[in-house]
Motif scaffolding. Structure first.
Motif, PDB file in Angstrom:
ATOM      1  N   ALA A   1      34.896  47.588 -13.524  1.00  0.00           N
ATOM      2  CA  ALA A   1      34.106  48.212 -14.591  1.00  0.00           C
ATOM      3  C   ALA A   1      33.832  49.675 -14.296  1.00  0.00           C
ATOM      4  O   ALA A   1      33.358  50.415 -15.151  1.00  0.00           O
ATOM      5  CB  ALA A   1      32.779  47.465 -14.725  1.00  0.00           C
ATOM      6  N   HIS A   2      34.108  50.090 -13.072  1.00  0.00           N
ATOM      7  CA  HIS A   2      33.530  51.334 -12.601  1.00  0.00           C
ATOM      8  C   HIS A   2      34.360  52.575 -12.833  1.00  0.00           C
ATOM      9  O   HIS A   2      33.868  53.684 -12.816  1.00  0.00           O
ATOM     10  CB  HIS A   2      33.233  51.212 -11.113  1.00  0.00           C
ATOM     11  N   GLY A   3      35.654  52.416 -12.980  1.00  0.00           N
ATOM     12  CA  GLY A   3      36.433  53.648 -13.074  1.00  0.00           C
ATOM     13  C   GLY A   3      37.906  53.363 -12.960  1.00  0.00           C
ATOM     14  O   GLY A   3      38.370  52.298 -13.326  1.00  0.00           O
ATOM     15  N   PRO A   4      38.629  54.344 -12.413  1.00  0.00           N
ATOM     16  CA  PRO A   4      40.090  54.310 -12.504  1.00  0.00           C
ATOM     17  C   PRO A   4      40.741  53.435 -11.443  1.00  0.00           C
ATOM     18  O   PRO A   4      41.603  53.902 -10.711  1.00  0.00           O
ATOM     19  CB  PRO A   4      40.452  55.777 -12.296  1.00  0.00           C
ATOM     20  N   TRP A   5      40.352  52.166 -11.322  1.00  0.00           N
ATOM     21  CA  TRP A   5      40.890  51.318 -10.264  1.00  0.00           C
ATOM     22  C   TRP A   5      41.904  50.325 -10.808  1.00  0.00           C
ATOM     23  O   TRP A   5      41.683  49.699 -11.843  1.00  0.00           O
ATOM     24  CB  TRP A   5      39.767  50.562  -9.560  1.00  0.00           C
ATOM     25  N   ALA A   6      42.998  50.157 -10.106  1.00  0.00           N
ATOM     26  CA  ALA A   6      44.030  49.171 -10.452  1.00  0.00           C
ATOM     27  C   ALA A   6      44.176  48.191  -9.292  1.00  0.00           C
ATOM     28  O   ALA A   6      43.612  48.416  -8.217  1.00  0.00           O
ATOM     29  CB  ALA A   6      45.360  49.885 -10.699  1.00  0.00           C
ATOM     30  N   ASP A   7      44.941  47.159  -9.515  1.00  0.00           N
ATOM     31  CA  ASP A   7      45.238  46.160  -8.460  1.00  0.00           C
ATOM     32  C   ASP A   7      43.980  45.698  -7.732  1.00  0.00           C
ATOM     33  O   ASP A   7      43.938  45.636  -6.499  1.00  0.00           O
ATOM     34  CB  ASP A   7      46.209  46.730  -7.403  1.00  0.00           C
ATOM     35  N   VAL A   8      42.952  45.366  -8.464  1.00  0.00           N
ATOM     36  CA  VAL A   8      41.703  44.913  -7.829  1.00  0.00           C
ATOM     37  C   VAL A   8      41.883  43.462  -7.382  1.00  0.00           C
ATOM     38  O   VAL A   8      42.135  42.580  -8.187  1.00  0.00           O
ATOM     39  CB  VAL A   8      40.503  45.030  -8.799  1.00  0.00           C
ATOM     40  N   VAL A   9      41.788  43.248  -6.067  1.00  0.00           N
ATOM     41  CA  VAL A   9      42.049  41.920  -5.497  1.00  0.00           C
ATOM     42  C   VAL A   9      40.925  41.574  -4.525  1.00  0.00           C
ATOM     43  O   VAL A   9      40.475  42.435  -3.766  1.00  0.00           O
ATOM     44  CB  VAL A   9      43.397  41.913  -4.711  1.00  0.00           C
ATOM     45  N   ASP A  10      40.489  40.303  -4.544  1.00  0.00           N
ATOM     46  CA  ASP A  10      39.505  39.882  -3.552  1.00  0.00           C
ATOM     47  C   ASP A  10      40.189  39.051  -2.469  1.00  0.00           C
ATOM     48  O   ASP A  10      41.143  38.328  -2.737  1.00  0.00           O
ATOM     49  CB  ASP A  10      38.372  39.087  -4.201  1.00  0.00           C
ATOM     50  N   HIS A  11      39.696  39.177  -1.222  1.00  0.00           N
ATOM     51  CA  HIS A  11      40.321  38.488  -0.080  1.00  0.00           C
ATOM     52  C   HIS A  11      39.295  37.645   0.667  1.00  0.00           C
ATOM     53  O   HIS A  11      38.164  38.087   0.863  1.00  0.00           O
ATOM     54  CB  HIS A  11      40.881  39.516   0.924  1.00  0.00           C
ATOM     55  N   PRO A  12      39.717  36.466   1.159  1.00  0.00           N
ATOM     56  CA  PRO A  12      38.810  35.631   1.961  1.00  0.00           C
ATOM     57  C   PRO A  12      38.833  36.039   3.437  1.00  0.00           C
ATOM     58  O   PRO A  12      39.776  36.672   3.896  1.00  0.00           O
ATOM     59  CB  PRO A  12      39.407  34.227   1.813  1.00  0.00           C
ATOM     60  N   ASP A  13      37.768  35.653   4.182  1.00  0.00           N
ATOM     61  CA  ASP A  13      37.799  35.837   5.636  1.00  0.00           C
ATOM     62  C   ASP A  13      38.426  34.601   6.285  1.00  0.00           C
ATOM     63  O   ASP A  13      38.888  33.683   5.593  1.00  0.00           O
ATOM     64  CB  ASP A  13      36.398  36.159   6.191  1.00  0.00           C
TER      65      ASP A  13
END
Ligand code: GLN
Length: 284
Positions: free
Chosen positions: A257-269
């Motif tokens: 939502a914040h700005g010009p970001w692409a490829d937003v991915v979350d990673h587990p530990d």
């Protein structure tokens, strides 16, 4: 008294005090008190004067962090000096540093910025494992940065590529203006604990509040961090942010939502809990 008997008593004492890994902590404290490695304990002689060890066990039973008592924390391939005033680096943060290293593996001189570096764990690991990297480590807490500087000096003396340590706030629009648009990776383990969250005594009483608390939903500092990262990164540059296990949806959503970001991915530990979000600068 025999090391075996000392360990038995100390383990029982620490367990009764609610310490999470009483046997391991007892062994590491005894090894520290005797000045030997943990592996050497089985062959250690009887301890003539256990006073030093017993004093350490008392402090650990009072929930002083193990790493403050031994004075060091292991992180990936480096040992960091830690103590009052600095956040103790955690094993669950090792992977975000690994992710950064994977991204820059083929780049000869990657420019990397670690925001809120604390002991310097992420920054110094990147410099240790990628000698070509030009790493800047930023810390706002005057008590913590003393540790950052000491650890950076130790690593440089050991032959690692020196890391630049900068006093500053990761949300400051004037931070590192000389690196604007020139950074390949911005990485951060920011303060992200939501206000009012319950923490173990080791954390609540010994880690610096500035390294922990992130406002009502824990994302206050991250908002400023996103603005700084967008300003520092080159187009296509990468961002990696650690977050709490309950922020596996909210943090990626904030980034999107914040700005010009692409490829937003979350990673587990390693424990399988959501732990860090990565993104690329540039509209995807
Ligand atoms: N992971 C830390 C904890 O155990 C919090 C660290 C942070 O806010 N960056 O409390």
């Amino acid at each position: 008294m025999s090391p075996r008997e000392l360990l038995r008593q100390a383990t029982a004492r620490l367990a009764a005090a609610g310490v999470e890994s009483p046997r391991v902590d007892a062994e590491l404290l005894l090894a520290h008190a005797l000045g030997v490695s943990r592996a050497r304990l089985i062959t250690a002689d009887d301890v003539a004067d256990p006073a030093r060890f017993l004093a350490l066990v008392d402090q650990r039973a009072d929930r002083v962090p193990l790493q403050h008592l031994t004075g060091t924390a292991a992180f990936r391939h480096v040992e960091l000096a830690v103590g009052p005033g600095v956040f103790v680096p955690r094993p669950e943060t090792e992977q975000i540093a690994g992710w950064v290293l994977e991204q820059v593996a083929g780049v000869e001189v990657p420019v990397v910025v670690d925001l809120g570096t604390g002991s310097g764990a992420i920054a110094l690991s990147v410099a240790h494992e990628h000698p070509g990297a030009r790493v800047t480590a930023v810390e706002r807490d005057p008590d913590a940065i003393v540790w950052t500087r000491a650890n950076a000096a130790t690593r440089a003396a050991a032959g690692d590529t020196p890391v630049t340590v900068t006093a500053g706030d990761m949300t400051d629009p004037g931070l590192l203006t000389e690196l604007e648009g020139a950074v390949d990776v911005v990485v951060s383990n920011p303060p992200y604990v939501p206000e009012g969250a319950g923490l173990p005594r080791e954390v609540a009483e010994h880690d610096p509040p500035l390294a922990l608390w992130g406002g009502p939903n824990g994302l206050d500092v991250v908002r400023g961090l996103l603005r700084t990262a967008a300003r520092l990164l080159r187009p296509g540059g990468l961002l990696a942010i650690e977050h709490a296990d309950l922020q596996g949806d909210s943090l990626p959503a904030l980034v999107r939502a914040h700005g010009p970001w692409a490829d937003v991915v979350d990673h587990p530990d390693l424990a399988g809990r959501p732990r860090y979000t990565t993104a690329r600068l540039g509209r995807g």
